[in-house]
Scaffold this motif. Structure first.
Motif, short mmCIF file in Angstrom:
data_model
loop_
_atom_site.label_atom_id
_atom_site.label_comp_id
_atom_site.label_asym_id
_atom_site.label_seq_id
_atom_site.Cartn_x
_atom_site.Cartn_y
_atom_site.Cartn_z
N VAL A 201 0.82 -1.20 0.00
CA VAL A 201 0.00 0.00 0.00
C VAL A 201 0.86 1.26 0.00
N THR A 202 2.10 1.17 0.47
CA THR A 202 2.97 2.34 0.53
C THR A 202 4.19 2.21 -0.38
N VAL A 203 4.15 1.31 -1.35
CA VAL A 203 5.33 1.11 -2.20
C VAL A 203 5.64 2.37 -3.00
N ALA A 204 4.62 3.10 -3.44
CA ALA A 204 4.87 4.33 -4.21
C ALA A 204 5.59 5.36 -3.36
N ASP A 205 5.24 5.43 -2.08
CA ASP A 205 5.92 6.37 -1.20
C ASP A 205 7.38 5.98 -0.99
N LYS B 192 0.41 4.36 6.81
CA LYS B 192 -0.25 5.49 6.18
C LYS B 192 0.47 5.85 4.89
N ARG B 193 -0.26 6.00 3.85
CA ARG B 193 0.33 6.41 2.58
C ARG B 193 0.07 7.89 2.35
N SER B 194 0.89 8.47 1.50
CA SER B 194 0.80 9.90 1.26
C SER B 194 -0.45 10.24 0.46
N GLN B 195 -0.85 11.48 0.57
CA GLN B 195 -2.01 11.95 -0.19
C GLN B 195 -1.60 12.19 -1.63
N ALA B 196 -2.44 11.77 -2.56
CA ALA B 196 -2.15 11.97 -3.97
C ALA B 196 -2.25 13.44 -4.33
#
Length: 1011
Positions: A837-841, A899-903
């Motif tokens: 869920v947080t790989v992009a971050d 927690k993932r970042s906001q797009a």
């Protein structure tokens, strides 16, 4: 065999059997009564699958329905069986049921760098790998011969195979599925059978379609189980003899059609996925009255088969057949591309456990499975399951409802809401448009699915749903398929499609379909990128089984008993376990403790990064993400280079700054169609192009090699060319793009130092080369070489004018192999730690933080448009915001929250047009306002939200959940107006002023960090 025409009125009954892992189901059907209230179902049987010999269970089930119905065995037209026998033999890696396989490849120049069995899991490879060799042969993408067959070479291969005692052989030719004139594979098969009359020979073009390695893999699996298939089907016939059944015997195939017993002994792989297919076909038959309107209006239908532990969801086309998977499938860790239904499984079933904590409620994937009737609350057990919630909510007549009356209404509602959300997510994944469509519910666990599923026009719960699989087997039809590449130079696409339909119908008739009942189930036309006037056409025709085609078989003799007993050895202690993590990451691996090997070369004094298999896997994943949708999949190059490393060869990466100023640096890439990668697996084209340029320039050596672009397949090219197997020179940790672009002139070298592309050379890999010595401008180089490449097989290796250290330091994009490695490491870390869920971050942190990269948008692809113009793939995707209840808010291990970042944008949708690569991302808010989030030369990458890996332009499809990542492009593109003119939006025909996404930060060098 005694073949006899069977009149429909004389033999009206069909027996359908489906052998599952838990139950064996059987039905007798009278299709003449299909429109009656009973749907023609005369008798049914459901019982646990017998162990260890499932043939006994089949015999028991058929005997039961015959006794119930009291019909005469002489009135049975055919017995149709759906079975997991053959796929289980492969998945369980049971060496008693598998044979060693030899592979003979037909190609004079290609496929040698990726040998057969290259991507098999080690344990399965050990069981099946017997031998492989090459002979002249193979075709080009236009159907022309690469080389004719050399009979003496084939005889020599036969001699070697005979010496090894192998009696299962696969013949695999490049582009063999489109071979309509030379019949190369069939010719080689005939030679083999003359030389080795007692061996089994499988032609890859009989098994599967375009996609060389995956077709060959499927053929190997098929060849490995031929003996076992004969034993098994002989056992079925012996059971029929004991039942006094003298009728046709058929098996169900992956696409929902029939295959007769004799053909199944040659192509047992076609039955591998018949279970889910039978379920969908049976659901279609049981719900046909409700689905009549859907069929008439051309609407597809979803089928959800809910078992005890998992649920399978697939799509029935208006033809009543399952939609086939458009991507590669995996069987026992092996990539294959034979026809398989497109099915998604989720961890939701009637026995799924419900867990509630203060933070969240979770359902599955753990389940009580077959112990539902002893462990669930409604049966007096102590475990809360989805069945308990369903009984408490709607009073289903299962178990004792009094035992669940104490359940908290709030818990019941939360559980139903979670079940509903899981089903809705699976439904959305499978749909091909946002329009609501019907949903058929089958399977013993279907009671847990609530009403009111979003995206569904109606829910159909047919009676007899518990034996839908057996009904699906009994109602199977006959199909014929075509997969071909055709030229549009002298005929229109419409003419090509009509001709293809006729050929598919002819194939269906040949397989046993009644001519007057045949319809076209599927048509797909796919333009080929970078290949002028070429399209790939796929057509499937289906029809009813012709009574004149049913064979009454009388081939079982008393002396077959011993063979039957051998065929009954279907389980045992010799089964090996499969290592399905061969190319992935072991859960115990400490990814953050891993250090790449960087050491000083004692001869040159230069620090070199010695590439490991793990490094290579990470770099490959990173390169595809940096490809911005284009560049072609690096999978073939990954396998080639991994094979070299396993053979003891070495690939080295260095920093350009460590070279002396007078170093001679060659560079290059691929030019042509990525589709050719899928058949030729690439070959010596880049080495030959480099050698040709060396010859022209009089260079007897050079000091290093660099790739033209880091994005996609070319990202691994420099390591292939520079490895000790080829030129044994180090690879430069840099490129001329920092991403992927479609044209040669779209390089930072052409931005800052135009006129440095020639002299250059291209090579086809099979003996054709060309050197271009002069030009008036850089753009002409691309146009001229691209025109020639179409006459050289539509894919060539490219070697450009050697460059210098100072040019790379001044104009190149540095440390891009390091960047690919770091991005790939992020994906691997997310897999290991369950933090996808947080790989992009994580990737954003690696490329410089939020000042340099951002998540642009998260959502689901809701529209895909494709078109071909001047051999380039143009189009656009639309990605829509997911509803809040579908957003994944947790991740990680156990109950830890990630927690993932906001797009950068949320709500509404974004549009991403592409010309082989993604061009810009434009947000369209609910209020109608628009905003450009990112545009070239900044990188726009679409990631699969579930795997974290890149989704290339060819893989864009409706329903895919994606994360759109934006990365600021190198200042090599943006620090001069010429850079934006060549690499910005105006270069693609969009009158937009470039606005940078953020601040570019040069990637950190792996060499400098770990030396």
């Amino acid at each position: 065999m005694v073949s006899q025409a069977v009149a429909g009125s004389a033999r009206p009954y069909r027996i359908g059997v489906d052998v599952g892992g838990t139950n064996t189901d059987a039905v007798i059907l009278d299709l003449g009564q299909a429109e009656s209230s009973t749907l023609g179902v005369i008798a049914t049987h459901k019982a646990p699958t017998s162990q260890p010999n499932v043939t006994d269970g089949i015999e028991t089930a058929v005997r039961s329905v015959l006794q119930q119905s009291k019909i005469s065995v002489d009135d049975v037209a055919c017995l149709i069986i759906g079975t997991t026998h053959f796929i289980n033999a492969v998945v369980e890696n049971d060496i008693r049921r598998l044979s060693k396989v030899a592979v003979i490849r037909l190609s004079r120049s290609f496929t040698r760098d990726v040998p057969p069995f290259a991507d098999f899991p080690p344990a399965l490879k050990e069981s099946l790998h017997g031998y492989y060799g090459w002979v002249d042969g193979g075709l080009h993408i236009d159907g022309a011969q690469e080389s004719p067959i050399n009979e003496d070479q084939v005889r020599e291969q036969c001699r070697l195979i005979k010496a090894k005692g192998i009696d299962s052989i696969v013949v695999s030719g490049v582009y063999s599925p489109i071979d309509r004139h030379f019949h190369q594979e069939a010719s080689v098969r005939d030679i083999i059978q003359r030389e080795l009359p007692d061996v089994d020979v499988v032609c890859s073009s009989d098994v599967s379609q375009i996609g060389f390695l995956e077709r060959e893999n499927a053929s190997i699996l098929n060849a490995s189980i031929l003996k076992f298939a004969r034993h098994t089907i002989r056992g079925f016939k012996l059971a029929m003899k004991r039942l006094n059944l003298h009728c046709g015997l058929y098996l169900t195939q992956n696409d929902g059609s029939l295959i007769d017993a004799e053909a199944a002994t040659r192509l047992p792989i076609r039955t591998f996925s018949s279970g889910p297919t039978n379920s969908m076909r049976g659901a279609a038959y049981l719900g046909k009255l409700e689905l009549k309107l859907a069929k008439e209006t051309g609407v597809s239908t979803l089928v959800l088969d809910v078992g005890g532990t998992t649920s399978d969801i697939g799509v029935l086309l208006p033809s009543g057949f399952p939609r086939q998977s458009s991507a590669y499938s995996t069987v026992a860790g092996v990539r294959v591309n034979f026809g398989m239904p497109h099915v998604t499984s989720i961890g939701l079933g009637g026995g799924s456990l419900i867990h509630e904590t203060e933070e969240r409620l979770a359902i599955g994937p753990t389940s009580v499975g077959n112990d539902l009737t002893t462990q669930a609350l409604v049966f007096g057990g102590s475990v809360l399951t989805t069945t308990d919630v369903a009984v408490a909510a709607v009073g289903e007549d299962i178990g004792d409802g009094e035992l669940v009356k104490h359940l908290d209404p709030r818990l019941i509602q939360k559980s139903l809401a979670r079940i509903k959300a899981m089903v809705e997510s699976a439904v959305d994944d499978m749909k091909t448009s946002p329009d609501p469509i019907p949903l058929l519910l089958v399977g013993g666990g279907s009671i847990i699915v609530p009403d009111g599923i979003r995206g569904v026009s109606q829910i159909i719960r047919p009676r007899l749903h518990s034996v839908a699989n057996a009904i699906g087997a009994a109602t199977s039809k006959v199909s014929g398929a075509l997969d071909s590449i055709e030229s549009t130079a002298e005929q229109s696409t419409a003419q090509i499609v009509e001709h293809a339909k006729k050929r598919a119908i002819e194939a269906a008739i040949s397989a046993g379909a009644e001519a007057g009942t045949i319809s076209i189930a599927e048509v797909d036309v796919i333009p080929l990128q970078y290949v002028a006037n070429q399209v790939r056409v796929l057509v499937r025709a289906v029809g009813d089984l012709s009574h004149n085609h049913i064979n009454l078989e009388d081939t079982i003799h008393d002396d077959d008993t011993e063979e039957e007993e051998e065929g009954r050895s279907e389980t045992g202690n010799q089964t090996k376990s499969l290592d399905l993590h061969v190319d992935g990451e072991q859960q115990a691996f400490d990814i953050d403790a891993y250090r790449p090997q960087v050491s000083k070369n004692l001869t040159t004094g230069i620090h070199e990064w010695i590439v490991s298999e793990r490094d290579l896997a990470w770099i490959a994943d990173g390169c595809y993400i940096l490809g911005c949708g284009g560049g072609g999949s690096p999978y073939s190059e990954f396998l080639r280079l991994r094979a070299q490393l396993r053979d003891g060869h070495v690939a080295r990466i260095i920093d350009a700054a460590s070279l002396p100023s007078d170093a001679r640096i060659y560079w290059g890439g691929y030019l042509g169609s990525p589709q050719v990668f899928g058949e030729r697996l690439t070959g010596p084209e880049n080495r030959q192009a480099t050698e040709e340029l060396q010859k022209y320039l009089g260079d007897d050596h050079f000091d290093a090699f660099m790739t033209i672009e880091i994005g996609g397949a070319c990202g691994l090219l420099s390591m292939l060319v520079g490895s000790s197997k080829n030129f044994s020179v180090p690879t430069i940790d840099a490129d001329w793009m920092g991403r992927a672009y479609p044209m040669i002139w779209q390089t930072t070298l052409c931005v800052h130092a135009p006129g440095n592309l020639v002299p250059c050379a291209i090579a086809s890999g099979d003996g054709k080369t060309l050197v271009m010595t002069q030009t008036t401008d850089d753009e002409i180089v691309d146009r001229a070489l691209r025109a020639v490449s179409s006459e050289m097989g539509s894919l060539v290796g490219l070697a450009m004018k050697p460059t210098t250290r100072d040019h790379i330091l001044s104009y190149g994009v540095r440390n891009t192999l390091s960047l690919a490695w770091r991005i790939g490491r992020c994906v691997a870390r997310a897999e290991i730690n369950n933090t996808m869920v947080t790989v992009a971050d994580d990737i954003i942190r690696e490329v410089g933080g939020p000042e340099s990269a951002r998540v642009l948008f998260r959502g689901k692809i809701v529209a895909v448009e494709r078109r071909l113009h001047k051999a380039h793939s143009y189009g656009e995707i639309v990605i829509q915001q997911l509803p809040a209840e579908e957003e994944e808010e947790t991740g990680g291990i156990g109950n830890s929250r990630q927690k993932r970042s906001q797009a950068l944008a949320s709500g509404g949708q974004i549009r991403i047009p592409f010309k082989n690569e993604n061009i810009y991302a434009k947000h369209e808010a609910e209020d109608g306002s628009e905003k450009y989030l990112a545009m070239v030369p900044d990188l726009i990458s679409v990631l699969d939200s579930r795997s974290g890996r890149a989704v290339g332009v060819p893989e864009y499809r409706y329903g895919l959940l994606v994360t759109v990542l934006g990365i600021t492009g190198s200042t090599r593109w943006t620090d001069t107006p010429r850079g934006l003119a060549l690499g910005g939006p105006k270069a693609f025909g969009y009158d937009l002023e470039y606005k940078p996404l953020g601040v570019y930060k040069e990637p950190k060098s792996v060499i400098l960090e770990y030396r």
